[in-house]
Motif scaffolding. Structure first.
Motif, PDB file in Angstrom:
ATOM      1  N   VAL A  49       0.867  -1.177   0.000  1.00  0.00           N
ATOM      2  CA  VAL A  49       0.000   0.000   0.000  1.00  0.00           C
ATOM      3  C   VAL A  49       0.905   1.228   0.000  1.00  0.00           C
ATOM      4  O   VAL A  49       1.970   1.232   0.608  1.00  0.00           O
ATOM      5  N   PRO A  50       0.506   2.285  -0.701  1.00  0.00           N
ATOM      6  CA  PRO A  50       1.348   3.494  -0.722  1.00  0.00           C
ATOM      7  C   PRO A  50       1.336   4.155   0.652  1.00  0.00           C
ATOM      8  O   PRO A  50       0.346   4.054   1.395  1.00  0.00           O
ATOM      9  N   PRO A  51       2.436   4.815   1.028  1.00  0.00           N
ATOM     10  CA  PRO A  51       2.465   5.505   2.323  1.00  0.00           C
ATOM     11  C   PRO A  51       1.367   6.558   2.395  1.00  0.00           C
ATOM     12  O   PRO A  51       1.081   7.252   1.410  1.00  0.00           O
ATOM     13  N   ILE A  52       0.743   6.663   3.541  1.00  0.00           N
ATOM     14  CA  ILE A  52      -0.326   7.646   3.713  1.00  0.00           C
ATOM     15  C   ILE A  52       0.282   9.025   3.939  1.00  0.00           C
ATOM     16  O   ILE A  52       1.413   9.158   4.418  1.00  0.00           O
ATOM     17  N   GLU A  53      -0.438  10.043   3.578  1.00  0.00           N
ATOM     18  CA  GLU A  53      -0.047  11.414   3.889  1.00  0.00           C
ATOM     19  C   GLU A  53      -0.550  11.705   5.294  1.00  0.00           C
ATOM     20  O   GLU A  53      -1.731  11.977   5.502  1.00  0.00           O
ATOM     21  N   VAL A  54       0.361  11.604   6.258  1.00  0.00           N
ATOM     22  CA  VAL A  54      -0.045  11.664   7.661  1.00  0.00           C
ATOM     23  C   VAL A  54      -0.513  13.066   8.023  1.00  0.00           C
ATOM     24  O   VAL A  54       0.127  14.062   7.693  1.00  0.00           O
ATOM     25  N   THR A  55      -1.658  13.118   8.706  1.00  0.00           N
ATOM     26  CA  THR A  55      -2.198  14.377   9.226  1.00  0.00           C
ATOM     27  C   THR A  55      -2.507  14.189  10.703  1.00  0.00           C
ATOM     28  O   THR A  55      -2.422  13.082  11.246  1.00  0.00           O
ATOM     29  N   ARG A  56      -2.894  15.272  11.352  1.00  0.00           N
ATOM     30  CA  ARG A  56      -3.246  15.176  12.776  1.00  0.00           C
ATOM     31  C   ARG A  56      -4.452  14.267  12.987  1.00  0.00           C
ATOM     32  O   ARG A  56      -4.610  13.678  14.057  1.00  0.00           O
ATOM     33  N   HIS A  57      -5.271  14.139  11.971  1.00  0.00           N
ATOM     34  CA  HIS A  57      -6.443  13.264  12.086  1.00  0.00           C
ATOM     35  C   HIS A  57      -6.028  11.826  12.401  1.00  0.00           C
ATOM     36  O   HIS A  57      -6.752  11.097  13.096  1.00  0.00           O
ATOM     37  N   ASP A  58      -4.847  11.434  11.922  1.00  0.00           N
ATOM     38  CA  ASP A  58      -4.393  10.065  12.136  1.00  0.00           C
ATOM     39  C   ASP A  58      -3.972   9.799  13.570  1.00  0.00           C
ATOM     40  O   ASP A  58      -3.738   8.642  13.937  1.00  0.00           O
ATOM     41  N   PHE A  59      -3.866  10.835  14.388  1.00  0.00           N
ATOM     42  CA  PHE A  59      -3.461  10.674  15.779  1.00  0.00           C
ATOM     43  C   PHE A  59      -4.577  11.065  16.740  1.00  0.00           C
ATOM     44  O   PHE A  59      -4.333  11.250  17.925  1.00  0.00           O
ATOM     45  N   GLU A  60      -5.807  11.201  16.218  1.00  0.00           N
ATOM     46  CA  GLU A  60      -6.926  11.549  17.084  1.00  0.00           C
ATOM     47  C   GLU A  60      -7.285  10.364  17.973  1.00  0.00           C
ATOM     48  O   GLU A  60      -7.056   9.205  17.636  1.00  0.00           O
ATOM     49  N   TRP A  61      -7.897  10.682  19.123  1.00  0.00           N
ATOM     50  CA  TRP A  61      -8.327   9.632  20.035  1.00  0.00           C
ATOM     51  C   TRP A  61      -9.446   8.816  19.392  1.00  0.00           C
ATOM     52  O   TRP A  61     -10.281   9.356  18.664  1.00  0.00           O
ATOM     53  N   PRO A  62      -9.479   7.526  19.644  1.00  0.00           N
ATOM     54  CA  PRO A  62     -10.570   6.712  19.099  1.00  0.00           C
ATOM     55  C   PRO A  62     -11.912   7.140  19.670  1.00  0.00           C
ATOM     56  O   PRO A  62     -12.015   7.546  20.822  1.00  0.00           O
ATOM     57  N   VAL A  63     -12.920   7.083  18.836  1.00  0.00           N
ATOM     58  CA  VAL A  63     -14.276   7.419  19.262  1.00  0.00           C
ATOM     59  C   VAL A  63     -14.899   6.170  19.858  1.00  0.00           C
ATOM     60  O   VAL A  63     -15.050   5.150  19.186  1.00  0.00           O
ATOM     61  N   GLU A  64     -15.255   6.249  21.140  1.00  0.00           N
ATOM     62  CA  GLU A  64     -15.835   5.082  21.808  1.00  0.00           C
ATOM     63  C   GLU A  64     -17.320   4.954  21.467  1.00  0.00           C
ATOM     64  O   GLU A  64     -18.029   5.950  21.292  1.00  0.00           O
ATOM     65  N   HIS A  65     -17.777   3.701  21.389  1.00  0.00           N
ATOM     66  CA  HIS A  65     -19.187   3.393  21.131  1.00  0.00           C
ATOM     67  C   HIS A  65     -19.668   4.019  19.823  1.00  0.00           C
ATOM     68  O   HIS A  65     -20.780   4.515  19.728  1.00  0.00           O
ATOM     69  N   ASP A  66     -18.783   4.028  18.847  1.00  0.00           N
ATOM     70  CA  ASP A  66     -19.158   4.568  17.544  1.00  0.00           C
ATOM     71  C   ASP A  66     -20.202   3.644  16.912  1.00  0.00           C
ATOM     72  O   ASP A  66     -20.020   2.436  16.840  1.00  0.00           O
ATOM     73  N   ALA A  67     -21.282   4.238  16.454  1.00  0.00           N
ATOM     74  CA  ALA A  67     -22.354   3.429  15.854  1.00  0.00           C
ATOM     75  C   ALA A  67     -21.895   2.783  14.557  1.00  0.00           C
ATOM     76  O   ALA A  67     -22.369   1.716  14.172  1.00  0.00           O
ATOM     77  N   ASP A  68     -20.962   3.426  13.863  1.00  0.00           N
ATOM     78  CA  ASP A  68     -20.465   2.897  12.602  1.00  0.00           C
ATOM     79  C   ASP A  68     -19.214   2.072  12.884  1.00  0.00           C
ATOM     80  O   ASP A  68     -18.097   2.583  12.922  1.00  0.00           O
ATOM     81  N   GLU A  69     -19.393   0.770  13.108  1.00  0.00           N
ATOM     82  CA  GLU A  69     -18.274  -0.093  13.470  1.00  0.00           C
ATOM     83  C   GLU A  69     -17.241  -0.160  12.355  1.00  0.00           C
ATOM     84  O   GLU A  69     -16.030  -0.184  12.620  1.00  0.00           O
ATOM     85  N   LYS A  70     -17.677  -0.150  11.114  1.00  0.00           N
ATOM     86  CA  LYS A  70     -16.744  -0.220   9.991  1.00  0.00           C
ATOM     87  C   LYS A  70     -15.853   1.012   9.958  1.00  0.00           C
ATOM     88  O   LYS A  70     -14.632   0.909   9.752  1.00  0.00           O
ATOM     89  N   ALA A  71     -16.429   2.187  10.188  1.00  0.00           N
ATOM     90  CA  ALA A  71     -15.634   3.425  10.194  1.00  0.00           C
ATOM     91  C   ALA A  71     -14.672   3.438  11.368  1.00  0.00           C
ATOM     92  O   ALA A  71     -13.521   3.880  11.237  1.00  0.00           O
TER      93      ALA A  71
END
Length: 493
Positions: free
Chosen positions: A341-363
């Protein structure tokens, strides 16, 4: 879904001032850590510590550890429905509960599988030595302790006498620390004589000896001894190893940058951890996550040949730990390592805290995999740009996330100061507190743990600077903070 290399943070008991009992247990732990069994008792009785205050100190330390575990259990299960409605309770290793208001110390100890000392100061499971052996031990130690500044030759003679006795007659970790304190000029030779001359029985307690050895050698900059220490520890089995000693040997080995040895140690003892009924259930899972992170780190060092099949590499990463590690994380790691896979363009979004109890399990799963890939990119760049051990960086980031999560418990009280991601935690404010929280030990700071936290912070900060994820003036302040904390920590370079 959490990062598989990350361990769950332990509940925080709060920030209240220490009470008198708290101070008393700190004094007990200090004596146990710094006074050898054969040294004069600090109470001034004139007797040796082991024949005076050591037995009650050990009982008090075990009681304190039990009370701490009880507090953890109550914090994990805070609802009244989870506990008997009567008096205060505590949990045993098998999940049962004990009413500490009605149970005696002896009953509680028996329920938890402890062995308390009898009137002679011996524990039920402590080897009983013949009187003539006890007399020989006392005579040998009396002769040695009469020498104020023993020479290396005198220490070697003392060791020769002890090696001629049954292995359980000597606390080998105490002896090694004593020789180190007397500045023996050939500690590697002392280590080899003990490791090669003492049979690894349960009574010999060699796990603590290896723990003392790795700590002393790393502090002295003699990291070349680590492979021998790890090889010696691996001569122990499920009956003769100790889980706490194993954890510290792993930490010191990894903090010294010896990833291959830390991995070999963890892989060797994972089956023992799984079968050890005296451990909490998460102990083996934490080791499996450590193994996975170190395997990934090892592969990040290598130049994987083009055409390497990611599916095969994912299977190698999961070997023996499939029950604990999500196969999707292993496949993402394999794809990243193999360049599938090509390297991702890392942004601050990639280091955000996980969202607990997210209704969208796939996301939520996609976000978890993306965060893991960002951490692998940090570790790979740390190796390529600065030659930092990538497995240690990955482990340190996981520990750093644990420390930050522990701080997040206070967020509802101060939402205005809430960091939004791990990059926000690179700011200089609060750095020292997070390390202190993340690396606290029974007494003081867990030095190798703190070192891993600090160096992972430094690697992540340099990554963030290269990718313009943090303001230059804040990064400069954080770098100064890191340099100051390195000096305070005193970990050898």
């Amino acid at each position: 879904m959490p990062d598989p290399t990350q361990d769950a943070a332990a509940p925080d008991s709060g920030g209240s001032q220490p009470t008198k009992p708290d101070l008393e247990i700190l004094e007990v732990l200090h004596r146990l850590q710094h006074i050898g069994r054969n040294e004069p008792c600090p109470c001034g009785s004139g007797r040796k510590y082991k024949k005076c205050c050591l037995p009650p100190d050990e009982v008090r330390a075990r009681q304190s550890a039990r009370e701490a575990e009880a507090l953890k259990q109550r914090l994990r299960q805070p609802t009244p429905a989870d506990r008997p409605p009567a008096a205060e309770v505590t949990a045993t290793d098998d999940g049962s509960v004990i009413d500490v208001e009605t149970e005696s110390v002896a009953d509680s100890a028996a329920a938890a599988g402890w062995s308390l000392p009898d009137g002679s100061g011996k524990y039920d499971d402590e080897p009983s030595l013949p009187p003539e052996v006890e007399e020989a031990i006392d005579a040998i130690w009396d002769e040695f302790e009469a020498i104020e500044h023993p020479s290396p030759e005198q220490m070697d003679t003392h060791l020769t006498h002890l090696l001629a006795l049954p292995p359980e007659a000597t606390a080998w970790n105490d002896l090694f620390l004593r020789f180190a304190g007397h500045e023996h000029d050939d500690l590697p030779g002392v280590f080899r004589r003990i490791a090669g001359g003492v049979e690894p029985t349960k009574g010999a307690a060699l796990a603590y000896f290896y723990w003392s050895a790795v700590e002393q050698f790393v502090k002295r900059g003699q990291r070349q001894m680590i492979p021998e220490i790890v090889a010696g520890f691996c001569t122990l089995d499920r009956k003769t190893y100790d889980a706490d000693a194993l954890r510290f040997v792993e930490l010191w080995t990894l903090a010294a940058g010896c990833e291959a040895e830390a991995l070999a140690l963890s892989e060797y003892f994972l089956p023992s951890l799984r079968k050890d009924r005296g451990l909490m259930p998460y102990a083996s899972s934490a080791t499996a996550r450590l193994i996975f992170g170190l395997r990934v780190g090892t592969r990040l060092r290598e130049a994987v040949a083009p055409g390497k099949e990611p599916a095969a590499l994912a299977g190698e990463l999961l070997q023996g730990i499939k029950r604990e590690i999500d196969a999707r994380h292993a496949r993402r790691a394999a794809d990243f390592i193999c360049g599938a896979v090509p390297p991702i363009e890392v942004t601050r979004h990639d280091f955000e805290w996980p969202v607990e109890h997210d209704a969208d399990e796939k996301a939520a799963r996609a976000d978890s995999l993306r965060r893991f890939e960002a951490m692998m990119q940090v570790a790979r760049e740390a190796w390529q740009q600065e030659h930092c051990p990538p497995g240690a960086v990955l482990r340190g980031i996981a520990l750093w996330v644990d420390a930050a999560n522990e701080e997040r418990r206070d967020w509802p009280k101060r939402r205005q100061a809430e960091p939004i991601d791990l990059i926000e935690c690179l700011r200089p404010g609060g750095m020292e507190r997070r390390i202190a929280l993340g690396a606290r030990d029974m007494l003081g700071t867990n030095i190798p743990h703190a070192h891993l936290l600090l160096e992972a912070h430094a690697a992540l900060l340099r990554f963030a600077m290269r990718h313009h994820l943090v303001e230059p003036h804040l990064a400069a302040k954080s770098e100064r903070n890191i340099a100051m904390l390195r000096e305070q920590l005193g970990f050898p370079g």
